[in-house]
Design a protein around this motif. Structure first.
Motif, PDB file in Angstrom:
ATOM      1  N   TYR A  23      -0.132   8.509  -3.084  1.00 48.49           N
ATOM      2  CA  TYR A  23       0.053   9.069  -1.753  1.00 48.49           C
ATOM      3  C   TYR A  23       1.340   8.497  -1.184  1.00 48.49           C
ATOM      4  O   TYR A  23       1.918   7.572  -1.747  1.00 48.49           O
ATOM      5  N   VAL A  24       1.788   9.061  -0.078  1.00 48.18           N
ATOM      6  CA  VAL A  24       2.962   8.512   0.600  1.00 48.18           C
ATOM      7  C   VAL A  24       2.505   7.869   1.904  1.00 48.18           C
ATOM      8  O   VAL A  24       1.506   8.282   2.492  1.00 48.18           O
ATOM      9  N   PRO A  25       3.220   6.857   2.373  1.00 49.20           N
ATOM     10  CA  PRO A  25       2.810   6.168   3.597  1.00 49.20           C
ATOM     11  C   PRO A  25       2.836   7.059   4.842  1.00 49.20           C
ATOM     12  O   PRO A  25       1.994   6.908   5.730  1.00 49.20           O
ATOM     13  N   VAL A  26       3.816   7.979   4.918  1.00 54.59           N
ATOM     14  CA  VAL A  26       3.961   8.837   6.099  1.00 54.59           C
ATOM     15  C   VAL A  26       4.429  10.213   5.641  1.00 54.59           C
ATOM     16  O   VAL A  26       5.317  10.318   4.800  1.00 54.59           O
ATOM     17  N   VAL A  27       3.834  11.236   6.229  1.00 46.64           N
ATOM     18  CA  VAL A  27       4.309  12.606   6.052  1.00 46.64           C
ATOM     19  C   VAL A  27       4.632  13.136   7.440  1.00 46.64           C
ATOM     20  O   VAL A  27       3.805  13.030   8.361  1.00 46.64           O
ATOM     21  N   VAL A  28       5.836  13.683   7.596  1.00 41.63           N
ATOM     22  CA  VAL A  28       6.210  14.318   8.863  1.00 41.63           C
ATOM     23  C   VAL A  28       6.305  15.815   8.606  1.00 41.63           C
ATOM     24  O   VAL A  28       7.012  16.252   7.693  1.00 41.63           O
ATOM     25  N   HIS A  29       5.580  16.574   9.419  1.00 39.67           N
ATOM     26  CA  HIS A  29       5.577  18.031   9.287  1.00 39.67           C
ATOM     27  C   HIS A  29       5.546  18.649  10.677  1.00 39.67           C
ATOM     28  O   HIS A  29       4.655  18.338  11.471  1.00 39.67           O
ATOM     29  N   GLU A  30       6.547  19.468  10.961  1.00 37.07           N
ATOM     30  CA  GLU A  30       6.638  20.176  12.244  1.00 37.07           C
ATOM     31  C   GLU A  30       6.441  19.245  13.447  1.00 37.07           C
ATOM     32  O   GLU A  30       5.713  19.560  14.384  1.00 37.07           O
ATOM     33  N   GLY A  31       7.113  18.106  13.392  1.00 36.13           N
ATOM     34  CA  GLY A  31       7.111  17.194  14.528  1.00 36.13           C
ATOM     35  C   GLY A  31       5.902  16.287  14.632  1.00 36.13           C
ATOM     36  O   GLY A  31       5.772  15.539  15.602  1.00 36.13           O
ATOM     37  N   ILE A  32       5.011  16.325  13.652  1.00 38.14           N
ATOM     38  CA  ILE A  32       3.853  15.439  13.653  1.00 38.14           C
ATOM     39  C   ILE A  32       3.968  14.498  12.454  1.00 38.14           C
ATOM     40  O   ILE A  32       4.139  14.940  11.316  1.00 38.14           O
ATOM     41  N   ALA A  33       3.854  13.206  12.717  1.00 33.01           N
ATOM     42  CA  ALA A  33       3.845  12.197  11.656  1.00 33.01           C
ATOM     43  C   ALA A  33       2.398  11.814  11.373  1.00 33.01           C
ATOM     44  O   ALA A  33       1.661  11.436  12.284  1.00 33.01           O
ATOM     45  N   TYR A  34       2.033  11.969  10.127  1.00 33.18           N
ATOM     46  CA  TYR A  34       0.704  11.574   9.666  1.00 33.18           C
ATOM     47  C   TYR A  34       0.890  10.258   8.916  1.00 33.18           C
ATOM     48  O   TYR A  34       1.506  10.220   7.849  1.00 33.18           O
ATOM     49  N   VAL A  35       0.375   9.187   9.507  1.00 37.81           N
ATOM     50  CA  VAL A  35       0.537   7.858   8.927  1.00 37.81           C
ATOM     51  C   VAL A  35      -0.731   7.530   8.148  1.00 37.81           C
ATOM     52  O   VAL A  35      -1.828   7.523   8.710  1.00 37.81           O
ATOM     53  N   SER A  36      -0.570   7.280   6.855  1.00 40.18           N
ATOM     54  CA  SER A  36      -1.712   6.972   5.988  1.00 40.18           C
ATOM     55  C   SER A  36      -2.476   5.757   6.491  1.00 40.18           C
ATOM     56  O   SER A  36      -1.944   4.919   7.227  1.00 40.18           O
ATOM     57  N   GLY A  37      -3.717   5.651   6.037  1.00 41.69           N
ATOM     58  CA  GLY A  37      -4.567   4.528   6.423  1.00 41.69           C
ATOM     59  C   GLY A  37      -3.897   3.192   6.163  1.00 41.69           C
ATOM     60  O   GLY A  37      -3.361   2.964   5.078  1.00 41.69           O
ATOM     61  N   GLN A  38      -3.930   2.356   7.166  1.00 49.66           N
ATOM     62  CA  GLN A  38      -3.303   1.034   7.100  1.00 49.66           C
ATOM     63  C   GLN A  38      -4.372  -0.035   6.948  1.00 49.66           C
ATOM     64  O   GLN A  38      -5.314  -0.112   7.734  1.00 49.66           O
ATOM     65  N   VAL A  39      -4.208  -0.855   5.927  1.00 50.84           N
ATOM     66  CA  VAL A  39      -5.083  -1.992   5.678  1.00 50.84           C
ATOM     67  C   VAL A  39      -4.329  -3.240   6.128  1.00 50.84           C
ATOM     68  O   VAL A  39      -3.133  -3.368   5.861  1.00 50.84           O
ATOM     69  N   PRO A  40      -5.003  -4.169   6.811  1.00 48.88           N
ATOM     70  CA  PRO A  40      -4.294  -5.291   7.449  1.00 48.88           C
ATOM     71  C   PRO A  40      -3.923  -6.453   6.526  1.00 48.88           C
ATOM     72  O   PRO A  40      -4.195  -7.620   6.831  1.00 48.88           O
ATOM     73  N   ARG A  41      -3.254  -6.140   5.432  1.00 52.09           N
ATOM     74  CA  ARG A  41      -2.794  -7.221   4.556  1.00 52.09           C
ATOM     75  C   ARG A  41      -1.588  -7.910   5.192  1.00 52.09           C
ATOM     76  O   ARG A  41      -0.706  -7.249   5.717  1.00 52.09           O
ATOM     77  N   VAL A  42      -1.567  -9.213   5.088  1.00 54.03           N
ATOM     78  CA  VAL A  42      -0.439 -10.027   5.541  1.00 54.03           C
ATOM     79  C   VAL A  42       0.040 -10.790   4.316  1.00 54.03           C
ATOM     80  O   VAL A  42      -0.740 -11.529   3.703  1.00 54.03           O
ATOM     81  N   ASP A  43       1.302 -10.583   3.956  1.00 55.37           N
ATOM     82  CA  ASP A  43       1.847 -11.190   2.739  1.00 55.37           C
ATOM     83  C   ASP A  43       0.974 -10.877   1.529  1.00 55.37           C
ATOM     84  O   ASP A  43       0.718 -11.743   0.679  1.00 55.37           O
ATOM     85  N   GLY A  44       0.480  -9.642   1.482  1.00 55.34           N
ATOM     86  CA  GLY A  44      -0.303  -9.183   0.343  1.00 55.34           C
ATOM     87  C   GLY A  44      -1.764  -9.569   0.340  1.00 55.34           C
ATOM     88  O   GLY A  44      -2.497  -9.225  -0.575  1.00 55.34           O
ATOM     89  N   LYS A  45      -2.203 -10.289   1.375  1.00 51.21           N
ATOM     90  CA  LYS A  45      -3.601 -10.754   1.404  1.00 51.21           C
ATOM     91  C   LYS A  45      -4.265 -10.350   2.717  1.00 51.21           C
ATOM     92  O   LYS A  45      -3.626 -10.287   3.771  1.00 51.21           O
ATOM     93  N   LEU A  46      -5.569 -10.114   2.643  1.00 50.15           N
ATOM     94  CA  LEU A  46      -6.347  -9.829   3.840  1.00 50.15           C
ATOM     95  C   LEU A  46      -6.741 -11.150   4.499  1.00 50.15           C
ATOM     96  O   LEU A  46      -7.308 -12.021   3.835  1.00 50.15           O
ATOM     97  N   PRO A  47      -6.457 -11.304   5.803  1.00 46.26           N
ATOM     98  CA  PRO A  47      -6.838 -12.545   6.487  1.00 46.26           C
ATOM     99  C   PRO A  47      -8.353 -12.775   6.505  1.00 46.26           C
ATOM    100  O   PRO A  47      -8.804 -13.922   6.469  1.00 46.26           O
ATOM    101  N   TYR A  48      -9.119 -11.694   6.555  1.00 51.19           N
ATOM    102  CA  TYR A  48     -10.582 -11.759   6.554  1.00 51.19           C
ATOM    103  C   TYR A  48     -11.084 -10.627   5.669  1.00 51.19           C
ATOM    104  O   TYR A  48     -10.470  -9.570   5.619  1.00 51.19           O
ATOM    105  N   VAL A  49     -12.201 -10.843   5.014  1.00 48.30           N
ATOM    106  CA  VAL A  49     -12.814  -9.784   4.215  1.00 48.30           C
ATOM    107  C   VAL A  49     -14.303  -9.718   4.538  1.00 48.30           C
ATOM    108  O   VAL A  49     -14.892 -10.685   5.017  1.00 48.30           O
ATOM    109  N   GLY A  50     -14.870  -8.553   4.267  1.00 49.19           N
ATOM    110  CA  GLY A  50     -16.310  -8.399   4.438  1.00 49.19           C
ATOM    111  C   GLY A  50     -16.660  -7.455   5.562  1.00 49.19           C
ATOM    112  O   GLY A  50     -15.814  -6.723   6.079  1.00 49.19           O
ATOM    113  N   LYS A  51     -17.908  -7.491   5.913  1.00 48.42           N
ATOM    114  CA  LYS A  51     -18.452  -6.568   6.911  1.00 48.42           C
ATOM    115  C   LYS A  51     -18.426  -7.199   8.302  1.00 48.42           C
ATOM    116  O   LYS A  51     -18.806  -8.355   8.475  1.00 48.42           O
ATOM    117  N   VAL A  52     -17.994  -6.387   9.254  1.00 52.56           N
ATOM    118  CA  VAL A  52     -17.998  -6.844  10.637  1.00 52.56           C
ATOM    119  C   VAL A  52     -19.452  -6.914  11.094  1.00 52.56           C
ATOM    120  O   VAL A  52     -20.238  -6.002  10.858  1.00 52.56           O
TER     121      VAL A  52
END
Length: 152
Positions: A23-52
């Motif tokens: 997939y691509v991180p962002v697709v722009v079509h007719e003035g709308i940017a669709y930003v793919s799902g963002q996972v909160p990795r920091v320096d390649g790692k998740l600060p917390y994992v598991g179920k809220v």
């Protein structure tokens, strides 16, 4: 202007991250940017994992939601050149990996909504969906995607 506002807020955009899959991180079509799902990795790692609600607190999940916003804006800026081209945040969809019985997904995703409004003002107010998920990629507690109107 938006970069200046971020600096005033003490925030910095991370480096944009290329997609890991087909997939691509962002697709722009007719003035709308669709930003793919963002996972909160920091320096390649998740600060917390598991179920809220069992492994991750609401406060920790809210921190992760803010990281998702900054990562999404970084990807968007890489695609469109400047966040000053944002006309309006249209829609945010937030997924919260939740334990059984946890129903405070809106409280978690509010952190993303609040940050977008702080950054973009009235143009940061948006429609939103906040849903619970049994499992998310990499055991991340939060994933967020965006639809944003941009100047052509």
């Amino acid at each position: 202007m938006i970069r200046e506002r971020l600096r005033e807020m003490g925030l910095e955009l991370p480096e944009p991250v290329p997609s890991l899959y087909q997939y691509v991180p962002v697709v722009v079509h007719e003035g709308i940017a669709y930003v793919s799902g963002q996972v909160p990795r920091v320096d390649g790692k998740l600060p917390y994992v598991g179920k809220v609600g069992v492994d991750v607190t609401i406060e920790q999940a809210r921190e992760l939601a803010k990281i998702c916003v900054l990562k999404g804006l970084s990807s968007l800026e890489a695609e469109i050149g400047s966040l000053d081209r944002v006309e309006r945040v249209l829609k945010v969809t937030g997924y919260v990996q939740s334990t059984d019985g946890f129903n405070q997904q809106p409280q978690v995703i509010d952190a993303a909504s609040e940050l977008l409004e702080q950054i973009f003002g009235e143009q940061g107010r948006h429609a939103r969906t906040a849903v619970g998920a049994a499992e998310l990629p990499g055991n991340t507690p939060v994933e967020i995607d965006f639809m944003i109107a941009v100047q052509r």
